[in-house]
Design an enzyme around this catalytic site. Structure first.
Site, PDB file in Angstrom:
ATOM      1  N   LYS A 180       0.857  -1.193   0.000  1.00 58.35           N
ATOM      2  CA  LYS A 180       0.000   0.000   0.000  1.00 58.35           C
ATOM      3  C   LYS A 180       0.893   1.243   0.000  1.00 58.35           C
ATOM      4  CE  LYS A 180      -3.434   2.619   2.711  1.00 58.35           C
ATOM      5  NZ  LYS A 180      -4.435   2.615   3.801  1.00 58.35           N
ATOM      6  N   LYS A 227     -10.258  12.728   8.398  1.00 59.27           N
ATOM      7  CA  LYS A 227      -9.865  12.211   9.717  1.00 59.27           C
ATOM      8  C   LYS A 227      -9.815  13.356  10.727  1.00 59.27           C
ATOM      9  CE  LYS A 227      -6.821   8.487   8.047  1.00 59.27           C
ATOM     10  NZ  LYS A 227      -7.575   7.339   8.581  1.00 59.27           N
ATOM     11  N   ASP A 271       1.308   6.091   5.739  1.00 56.04           N
ATOM     12  CA  ASP A 271       0.355   5.191   5.085  1.00 56.04           C
ATOM     13  C   ASP A 271       0.935   4.542   3.820  1.00 56.04           C
ATOM     14  OD1 ASP A 271      -2.092   3.986   5.460  1.00 56.04           O
ATOM     15  OD2 ASP A 271      -3.216   5.457   4.288  1.00 56.04           O
ATOM     16  N   GLU A 284      -9.665   4.097   1.586  1.00 52.75           N
ATOM     17  CA  GLU A 284      -9.066   4.305   0.262  1.00 52.75           C
ATOM     18  C   GLU A 284      -8.023   3.246  -0.090  1.00 52.75           C
ATOM     19  OE1 GLU A 284      -7.857   5.615   2.959  1.00 52.75           O
ATOM     20  OE2 GLU A 284      -5.776   5.044   2.630  1.00 52.75           O
ATOM     21  N   ARG A 307      -7.900   0.062   0.245  1.00 54.23           N
ATOM     22  CA  ARG A 307      -8.403  -1.140  -0.435  1.00 54.23           C
ATOM     23  C   ARG A 307      -8.753  -0.858  -1.892  1.00 54.23           C
ATOM     24  NH1 ARG A 307     -13.058  -1.761   3.994  1.00 54.23           N
ATOM     25  NH2 ARG A 307     -11.411  -0.723   5.133  1.00 54.23           N
TER      26      ARG A 307
HETATM   27  N1  BES Z   1      -4.679   4.299   6.680  1.00 54.36           N
HETATM   28  C1  BES Z   1      -5.861   4.013   7.384  1.00 54.36           C
HETATM   29  C2  BES Z   1      -5.685   2.912   8.433  1.00 54.36           C
HETATM   30  C3  BES Z   1      -4.786   3.247   9.586  1.00 54.36           C
HETATM   31  C4  BES Z   1      -5.307   3.779  10.753  1.00 54.36           C
HETATM   32  C5  BES Z   1      -3.424   2.988   9.515  1.00 54.36           C
HETATM   33  C6  BES Z   1      -4.465   4.081  11.804  1.00 54.36           C
HETATM   34  C7  BES Z   1      -2.592   3.277  10.578  1.00 54.36           C
HETATM   35  C8  BES Z   1      -3.115   3.828  11.731  1.00 54.36           C
HETATM   36  C9  BES Z   1      -6.950   3.563   6.422  1.00 54.36           C
HETATM   37  O1  BES Z   1      -6.918   4.133   5.169  1.00 54.36           O
HETATM   38  C10 BES Z   1      -8.268   3.981   7.018  1.00 54.36           C
HETATM   39  O2  BES Z   1      -8.457   5.146   7.166  1.00 54.36           O
HETATM   40  N2  BES Z   1      -9.121   3.010   7.342  1.00 54.36           N
HETATM   41  C11 BES Z   1     -10.385   3.296   7.910  1.00 54.36           C
HETATM   42  C12 BES Z   1     -11.414   2.409   7.241  1.00 54.36           C
HETATM   43  C13 BES Z   1     -12.837   2.718   7.627  1.00 54.36           C
HETATM   44  C14 BES Z   1     -13.237   4.081   7.107  1.00 54.36           C
HETATM   45  C15 BES Z   1     -13.745   1.656   7.057  1.00 54.36           C
HETATM   46  C16 BES Z   1     -10.291   3.003   9.403  1.00 54.36           C
HETATM   47  O3  BES Z   1      -9.653   2.025   9.773  1.00 54.36           O
HETATM   48  O4  BES Z   1     -10.824   3.774  10.173  1.00 54.36           O
HETATM   49 ZN    ZN Z   2      -5.059   4.741   4.499  1.00 55.98          ZN
HETATM   50 MG    MG Z   3      -7.958   5.982   5.074  1.00 57.20          MG
END
Ligand code: BES
Ligand code: ZN
Ligand code: MG
Length: 474
Positions: free
Chosen positions: A241, A253, A264, A325, A327
């Protein structure tokens, strides 16, 4: 820092397990150890340094039957810090087998952790921290110069990944990440092909492009081919990724959650770092690295919650949440790996879900697979590298949950099990290939230092990827 086999310097470093009777020391020093209360417990040490001293550093490993490779790494890390604090330039480590850990492994883990003890990310400091240790002698029969050099090459791969993660997104964005891959790998015989936005459009990567659209920085698709066995032999394909920044997009966020989102792209960094180590060591196994890199930003062009986008596979995807995003970018990258690369297996590495951190904390990688044996092999290797991997499920319930209302599937769903629903989404694009997904959202980044890990990017799981490829080489 350099490591020379058999080289004897004045200062000697020893490891001892708990209750060791210190027969290698003279009575005077033995008494001294007793006086200062040294018993060989883990995370303890005693030193006898300075003029007219015994020139000694002794590090405790704890109970003999509980010694792991991590105990050795922690001990060497401590020794490195002691050398540095005392401004000692050269010292010799006396290497012996410890508990269940072979002499060669003790030597290699030590080399690794000495290098970690000198690691700091100070590219942006006007006055970088001074480092004193220059050369370590390795006194060992089993850990020869080749074994030492291997440990150095693996750790360099880990540090390449750490650096890439630590560089802020103002400087590390898709174009510069792609250039870094080229600069790091091309001299080692890895062919690096970089696709620009137009070429990504021609490949039909609509899901990836939807994420990239909100940024002023154009995306890149990076293919890194290490093919020592020739083009016809199947490759282990590593997909990382590569979000150089994840603001969340319109599903933005909160500020605190955004603080570390330059990290990321840690999956991509680990693929580049692992390929460095693999190619530098000349492992005899085809390995291909794939990275779809972009930024997840907000603008008049950015994709929005409720959009329905296409994909290289043709599947339509409902965007339930622009912050899911990763995925979308991986959907196209994994589909490419499954259909355009001669892959025997696909391993994707991604900072994919906060849910994985909720499930496993910040030090364990969450894994899902379509091939139990492949995952177990990786877990076996990870036991030695200290990069913990714990399996999470995908089953028909998760496959059901991601079905779309107006499109074929959706990228974000309610109902818990977020690490598994994300994995079920990725599985859709694997085309039945042998596949392991590693969610490194927790261990990719350290908020504060622990053990031999510095604050910031950790370079996880470069060591495991290297050793897995090594075990599977021809
Ligand atoms: N990059 C984030 C996941 C992440 C969170 C990595 C904290 C490292 C530390 C990913 O893109 C994300 O934002 N995922 C969301 C998915 C949700 C919206 C279904 C999440 O995990 O909140
Ligand atoms: Zn992310
Ligand atoms: Mg994200």
């Amino acid at each position: 820092m350099f490591f020379i086999h058999s080289k004897e310097f004045e200062v000697k470093i020893y490891y001892v397990s708990e209750g060791n009777d210190l027969t290698f020391l003279n009575d005077e020093i033995k008494n001294y150890a007793k006086q200062v209360g040294f018993e060989g417990k883990a995370n303890t040490s005693f030193t006898h340094l300075g003029p007219n001293s015994a020139n000694l550093i002794v590090i405790g490993l704890g109970e003999e039957d509980k010694i792991t490779t991590q105990s050795i790494r922690n001990a060497a890390f401590e020794a490195g810090k002691i050398l540095d604090a005392n401004r000692i330039k050269e010292a010799t480590l006396v290497v012996k087998a410890q508990g269940e850990i072979s002499e060669k492994s003790v030597g290699q883990c030590s080399v690794e952790a000495f290098l970690h003890s000198a690691y700091s990310f100070d590219n942006y400091k006007t006055k970088p921290q001074e480092k004193y240790v220059e050369t370590i002698g390795i006194l060992s029969n089993d850990c020869n110069q080749d074994a030492i050099d291997e440990a150095v090459d693996i750790t360099k791969g880990n540090h390449i990944a750490r650096d890439l993660v630590n560089i802020p997104s103002i400087d590390l964005y898709p174009e510069t990440l792609a250039n870094a891959a080229k600069e790091t790998l091309e001299d080692l015989g890895v062919k690096v092909t970089i696709y620009d936005k137009k070429q990504i459009q021609d490949l039909g990567m609509k899901a990836f492009l939807a994420v990239a659209e909100g940024s002023d920085k154009d995306p890149r698709f990076i293919v890194m081919e290490y093919l020592p066995e020739g083009k016809d032999k199947k490759a282990i394909t590593l997909v990382g990724k590569g979000l150089t920044y994840d603001s969340g997009g319109y599903a933005i966020k909160p500020a605190k959650a955004m603080d570390t989102m330059k990290s990321d792209m840690a999956g991509a960094a680990s693929v580049i770092g692992a390929l460095y180590s693999i190619a530098k060591q000349g492992l005899n196994k085809n390995v291909v690295g794939i990275v779809a890199t972009c930024e997840n930003m907000i603008s008049g062009r950015a994709y929005k919650n409720g959009d329905i986008v296409g994909s290289m596979k043709g599947t339509t995807i409902e965007v339930g949440n622009t912050d899911a995003e990763g995925r979308l970018t991986l959907a196209d990258a994994i589909y490419y790996a499954a259909t355009k690369v001669n892959s025997e297996s696909i391993i994707d590495i991604a900072t994919l879900t906060g849910a994985c951190i909720v499930a496993l904390g910040t030090k364990i990688i969450g894994a899902t697979t379509s091939n139990q044996e492949l995952l177990e092999k990786l877990q076996d290797v990870a036991k030695l590298t200290g990069e913990k991997i714990w399996q999470l499920p995908i089953d028909d319930d998760f496959r059901e949950i991601i079905k779309g209302e107006f499109g074929d599937i959706k990228n974000a769903v309610m109902g818990g099990g977020g690490a598994s629903t994300a994995a079920a989404f990725l599985e859709h694009f694997t085309e039945g290939k042998s596949w392991v997904h590693l969610d490194i959202a927790g261990p990719a980044w350290a908020d504060k230092p622990y053990g031999y890990i510095a604050e910031g990017g950790t370079g996880v799981p470069v060591k495991t990827l290297y050793n897995y490829v090594k075990r599977n080489q021809n």
